[in-house]
Enzyme design. Structure first.
Site, PDB file in Angstrom:
ATOM      1  N   ARG A   1     -10.862   9.135  -2.395  1.00  0.00           N
ATOM      2  CA  ARG A   1     -11.424  10.481  -2.314  1.00  0.00           C
ATOM      3  C   ARG A   1     -12.913  10.703  -2.144  1.00  0.00           C
ATOM      4  O   ARG A   1     -13.415  11.294  -1.498  1.00  0.00           O
ATOM      5  CB  ARG A   1     -10.994  11.143  -3.442  1.00  0.00           C
ATOM      6  CG  ARG A   1     -10.740  12.983  -3.572  1.00  0.00           C
ATOM      7  CD  ARG A   1      -9.635  13.563  -4.617  1.00  0.00           C
ATOM      8  NE  ARG A   1      -9.343  12.283  -4.950  1.00  0.00           N
ATOM      9  CZ  ARG A   1      -8.333  12.667  -5.958  1.00  0.00           C
ATOM     10  NH1 ARG A   1      -9.044  13.646  -6.565  1.00  0.00           N
ATOM     11  NH2 ARG A   1      -7.210  12.541  -6.516  1.00  0.00           N
TER      12      ARG A   1
ATOM     13  N   LYS B   1      -8.605   6.563   6.442  1.00  0.00           N
ATOM     14  CA  LYS B   1      -7.474   6.027   5.535  1.00  0.00           C
ATOM     15  C   LYS B   1      -7.755   4.648   4.568  1.00  0.00           C
ATOM     16  O   LYS B   1      -8.396   3.525   5.184  1.00  0.00           O
ATOM     17  CB  LYS B   1      -6.212   5.162   7.197  1.00  0.00           C
ATOM     18  CG  LYS B   1      -5.839   6.757   7.704  1.00  0.00           C
ATOM     19  CD  LYS B   1      -4.654   5.904   9.083  1.00  0.00           C
ATOM     20  CE  LYS B   1      -4.154   6.886   9.572  1.00  0.00           C
ATOM     21  NZ  LYS B   1      -3.312   7.088  10.438  1.00  0.00           N
TER      22      LYS B   1
ATOM     23  N   VAL C   1      -9.406   4.456   2.325  1.00  0.00           N
ATOM     24  CA  VAL C   1     -10.532   4.876   1.364  1.00  0.00           C
ATOM     25  C   VAL C   1     -10.742   5.925   0.856  1.00  0.00           C
ATOM     26  O   VAL C   1      -9.959   7.317   0.334  1.00  0.00           O
ATOM     27  CB  VAL C   1     -11.504   5.864   2.739  1.00  0.00           C
ATOM     28  CG1 VAL C   1     -12.917   6.106   2.286  1.00  0.00           C
ATOM     29  CG2 VAL C   1     -11.980   4.614   4.383  1.00  0.00           C
TER      30      VAL C   1
ATOM     31  N   LYS D   1     -10.631  -1.529  -1.833  1.00  0.00           N
ATOM     32  CA  LYS D   1     -10.943  -1.508  -0.310  1.00  0.00           C
ATOM     33  C   LYS D   1     -11.534  -1.647  -0.002  1.00  0.00           C
ATOM     34  O   LYS D   1     -12.649  -0.510   0.670  1.00  0.00           O
ATOM     35  CB  LYS D   1      -9.432  -1.318   0.434  1.00  0.00           C
ATOM     36  CG  LYS D   1      -7.742  -0.722  -1.199  1.00  0.00           C
ATOM     37  CD  LYS D   1      -6.576  -0.916   0.098  1.00  0.00           C
ATOM     38  CE  LYS D   1      -5.669  -0.866  -1.012  1.00  0.00           C
ATOM     39  NZ  LYS D   1      -4.863   0.568  -0.002  1.00  0.00           N
TER      40      LYS D   1
ATOM     41  N   SER E   1      -2.826   0.588  -4.535  1.00  0.00           N
ATOM     42  CA  SER E   1      -2.937   2.067  -3.942  1.00  0.00           C
ATOM     43  C   SER E   1      -4.280   3.224  -4.074  1.00  0.00           C
ATOM     44  O   SER E   1      -4.889   2.191  -5.138  1.00  0.00           O
ATOM     45  CB  SER E   1      -2.555   3.211  -3.819  1.00  0.00           C
ATOM     46  OG  SER E   1      -2.563   4.124  -2.467  1.00  0.00           O
ATOM     47  N   ALA E   2      -5.138   2.959  -2.945  1.00  0.00           N
ATOM     48  CA  ALA E   2      -6.618   3.802  -3.318  1.00  0.00           C
ATOM     49  C   ALA E   2      -6.198   4.988  -4.474  1.00  0.00           C
ATOM     50  O   ALA E   2      -6.718   5.589  -4.604  1.00  0.00           O
ATOM     51  CB  ALA E   2      -6.838   3.619  -2.390  1.00  0.00           C
ATOM     52  N   SER E   3      -4.638   5.625  -3.783  1.00  0.00           N
ATOM     53  CA  SER E   3      -4.902   7.229  -5.168  1.00  0.00           C
ATOM     54  C   SER E   3      -5.267   7.142  -5.343  1.00  0.00           C
ATOM     55  O   SER E   3      -4.238   6.103  -6.643  1.00  0.00           O
ATOM     56  CB  SER E   3      -3.412   7.818  -3.813  1.00  0.00           C
ATOM     57  OG  SER E   3      -3.025   8.905  -4.177  1.00  0.00           O
TER      58      SER E   3
ATOM     59  N   GLU F   1       0.072  -3.196   4.571  1.00  0.00           N
ATOM     60  CA  GLU F   1      -0.693  -2.060   4.611  1.00  0.00           C
ATOM     61  C   GLU F   1      -1.327  -1.851   6.467  1.00  0.00           C
ATOM     62  O   GLU F   1      -0.813  -2.590   7.020  1.00  0.00           O
ATOM     63  CB  GLU F   1      -2.274  -3.301   4.655  1.00  0.00           C
ATOM     64  CG  GLU F   1      -3.436  -3.696   3.325  1.00  0.00           C
ATOM     65  CD  GLU F   1      -3.743  -1.290   2.900  1.00  0.00           C
ATOM     66  OE1 GLU F   1      -3.512  -0.511   3.769  1.00  0.00           O
ATOM     67  OE2 GLU F   1      -3.964  -1.482   1.679  1.00  0.00           O
ATOM     68  N   ASP F   2      -1.456  -0.257   5.999  1.00  0.00           N
ATOM     69  CA  ASP F   2      -1.824   0.254   7.669  1.00  0.00           C
ATOM     70  C   ASP F   2      -3.281   0.570   7.806  1.00  0.00           C
ATOM     71  O   ASP F   2      -3.851   0.855   9.020  1.00  0.00           O
ATOM     72  CB  ASP F   2      -0.695   1.750   7.272  1.00  0.00           C
ATOM     73  CG  ASP F   2      -2.099   2.772   6.455  1.00  0.00           C
ATOM     74  OD1 ASP F   2      -2.296   1.970   4.907  1.00  0.00           O
ATOM     75  OD2 ASP F   2      -2.133   3.369   6.949  1.00  0.00           O
TER      76      ASP F   2
ATOM     77  N   ASP G   1       1.053  -0.874  -0.016  1.00  0.00           N
ATOM     78  CA  ASP G   1       0.033   0.005  -0.283  1.00  0.00           C
ATOM     79  C   ASP G   1       0.979   1.375   0.172  1.00  0.00           C
ATOM     80  O   ASP G   1       1.705   1.009   0.061  1.00  0.00           O
ATOM     81  CB  ASP G   1      -0.679  -0.210   1.319  1.00  0.00           C
ATOM     82  CG  ASP G   1      -1.889   1.219   1.372  1.00  0.00           C
ATOM     83  OD1 ASP G   1      -2.677   1.540   0.614  1.00  0.00           O
ATOM     84  OD2 ASP G   1      -1.748   1.759   2.198  1.00  0.00           O
ATOM     85  N   LEU G   2      -0.036   2.108  -0.458  1.00  0.00           N
ATOM     86  CA  LEU G   2       1.287   3.230  -0.465  1.00  0.00           C
ATOM     87  C   LEU G   2       0.402   4.457   0.980  1.00  0.00           C
ATOM     88  O   LEU G   2       2.170   4.770   2.069  1.00  0.00           O
ATOM     89  CB  LEU G   2       0.704   4.442  -1.213  1.00  0.00           C
ATOM     90  CG  LEU G   2       1.591   5.737  -1.664  1.00  0.00           C
ATOM     91  CD1 LEU G   2       3.469   5.813  -2.121  1.00  0.00           C
ATOM     92  CD2 LEU G   2       1.295   6.709  -2.533  1.00  0.00           C
ATOM     93  N   ASP G   3       0.147   5.220   0.883  1.00  0.00           N
ATOM     94  CA  ASP G   3      -0.032   5.802   2.005  1.00  0.00           C
ATOM     95  C   ASP G   3       0.285   5.381   3.076  1.00  0.00           C
ATOM     96  O   ASP G   3      -1.159   4.356   4.032  1.00  0.00           O
ATOM     97  CB  ASP G   3      -1.912   6.863   1.799  1.00  0.00           C
ATOM     98  CG  ASP G   3      -1.936   8.011   0.241  1.00  0.00           C
ATOM     99  OD1 ASP G   3      -0.797   8.202   0.559  1.00  0.00           O
ATOM    100  OD2 ASP G   3      -1.954   8.069   0.056  1.00  0.00           O
TER     101      ASP G   3
ATOM    102  N   THR H   1       1.148  10.845   4.255  1.00  0.00           N
ATOM    103  CA  THR H   1       0.501  11.259   3.707  1.00  0.00           C
ATOM    104  C   THR H   1      -0.803  11.722   4.400  1.00  0.00           C
ATOM    105  O   THR H   1      -1.554  12.758   4.335  1.00  0.00           O
ATOM    106  CB  THR H   1       0.672  10.990   1.943  1.00  0.00           C
ATOM    107  OG1 THR H   1       0.016   9.730   2.294  1.00  0.00           O
ATOM    108  CG2 THR H   1       1.094  11.009   1.188  1.00  0.00           C
TER     109      THR H   1
HETATM  110  P1  B16 Z   1      -6.212  10.487  -3.529  1.00  0.00           P
HETATM  111  P2  B16 Z   1      -3.608   4.331   0.181  1.00  0.00           P
HETATM  112  C1  B16 Z   1      -5.599   6.422   0.223  1.00  0.00           C
HETATM  113  O1  B16 Z   1      -4.645   5.651  -0.303  1.00  0.00           O
HETATM  114  C2  B16 Z   1      -5.298   6.876   1.265  1.00  0.00           C
HETATM  115  O2  B16 Z   1      -5.051   6.434   2.514  1.00  0.00           O
HETATM  116  C3  B16 Z   1      -6.721   7.334   1.685  1.00  0.00           C
HETATM  117  O3  B16 Z   1      -6.799   9.232   2.805  1.00  0.00           O
HETATM  118  C4  B16 Z   1      -7.383   8.425   0.547  1.00  0.00           C
HETATM  119  O4  B16 Z   1      -8.142   9.322   1.025  1.00  0.00           O
HETATM  120  C5  B16 Z   1      -6.599   7.624  -0.893  1.00  0.00           C
HETATM  121  O5  B16 Z   1      -6.232   6.916  -1.079  1.00  0.00           O
HETATM  122  C6  B16 Z   1      -7.269   8.220  -1.980  1.00  0.00           C
HETATM  123  O6  B16 Z   1      -6.226   9.065  -2.299  1.00  0.00           O
HETATM  124  O7  B16 Z   1      -6.742  11.246  -3.144  1.00  0.00           O
HETATM  125  O8  B16 Z   1      -4.996  11.277  -3.151  1.00  0.00           O
HETATM  126  O9  B16 Z   1      -6.737   9.680  -5.202  1.00  0.00           O
HETATM  127  O10 B16 Z   1      -3.436   4.285   1.546  1.00  0.00           O
HETATM  128  O11 B16 Z   1      -4.447   2.867  -0.591  1.00  0.00           O
HETATM  129  O12 B16 Z   1      -2.657   4.201  -0.410  1.00  0.00           O
HETATM  130 MG    MG Z   2      -2.439   3.068   3.452  1.00  0.00          MG
END
Ligand code: B16
Ligand code: MG
Length: 222
Positions: free
Chosen positions: A52, A48, A50, A148, A117-119, A172-173, A12-14, A20
């Site tokens: 956007r 976390k 989740v 997720k 990652s979800a980001s 994962e966190d 996972d990233l964040d 972040t």
């Molecule tokens: P973005 P992960 C997630 O990343 C974050 O934990 C979460 O807080 C954030 O809302 C989500 O990415 C979306 O990010 O706005 O940059 O698309 O933990 O899955 O790496």
């Molecule tokens: Mg994360």
């Protein structure tokens, strides 16, 4: 190449590679303030991992607020602009401790390495912290349709690595991320708080707690 029994490691990233959460928190809080909504550090914990869109839905729900679809879209854009502004000067010093050591040990052992990652900002962030070259595969919020705890992000990563899910492990966190990894049939290791990540096989406070012997014997050696 025959990938049978090659190990795939999905990060996972964040919260795992880079912290972040503090930047997401400030961006959401500024946005909430501009609308007169409440948003606390405890609320941020629940966002976390989740997406956007889902994050904004939850903030609206907690505040019993209703907005038009147009304003919803505008606020998503605004939040991301605020977030991008906050991470504009991000550099390798923001990597979480020892993450590069762990990536290097896995790389040297021939493991397939992926990001899950979800980001939607995952690629530029990996570039800024100069870790992109470690990753064979990047699956992020721009590739997946189901968030997720759905296993889609990790199954896509395994598929692109060409490694069976049962030969993959995930770091994962987030609770939803651990659930997603398990739903994908993968071993799930937590980074963070053991009291929260109770479904993980084992939880490390951070990567400084994961030594090379453990990686070699219990992760690569299985
Ligand atoms: P973005 P992960 C997630 O990343 C974050 O934990 C979460 O807080 C954030 O809302 C989500 O990415 C979306 O990010 O706005 O940059 O698309 O933990 O899955 O790496
Ligand atoms: Mg994360």
């Amino acid at each position: 190449m025959n990938n049978k029994n090659r190990l795939g490691v999905i990060f996972d990233l964040d919260g795992v590679i880079v912290d972040t959460a503090k930047h997401h928190f400030i961006a959401w809080q500024q946005l909430a303030q501009s609308q007169g909504w409440h948003f606390s550090l405890e609320d941020n914990e629940q966002l976390k991992g989740v997406s956007r869109v889902r994050s904004l839905e939850l903030i609206l729900q907690w505040n019993k607020a209703q907005i038009t679809p147009e304003l919803f879209e505008q606020l998503l854009k605004e939040k991301n602009e605020r977030y991008l502004n906050l991470i504009r000067d991000m550099d390798p010093s923001e990597r979480l401790p020892d993450v590069q050591r762990v990536l290097q040990v896995l790389k040297d052992s021939g493991c397939g390495i992926a990001l899950g990652s979800a980001s939607k900002n995952a690629r530029p962030i990996l570039d800024k912290i100069e870790l992109t070259p470690y990753f064979d595969v990047i699956v992020d919020g721009t590739n997946v349709s189901k968030a997720k705890p759905d296993p889609e992000v990790f199954l896509q990563a395994a598929n692109q690595l060409g490694i069976a899910p049962e030969d993959c492990v995930v770091f994962e966190d987030a609770v939803a991320g651990i659930q997603a990894a398990k739903a994908a049939g993968m071993r799930a290791f937590g980074i963070g708080d053991p009291e929260q990540l109770t479904q993980a096989e084992r939880v490390f406070k951070d990567f400084t707690q994961l030594d090379n012997t453990y990686i070699e014997q219990h992760i690569i050696g299985r």
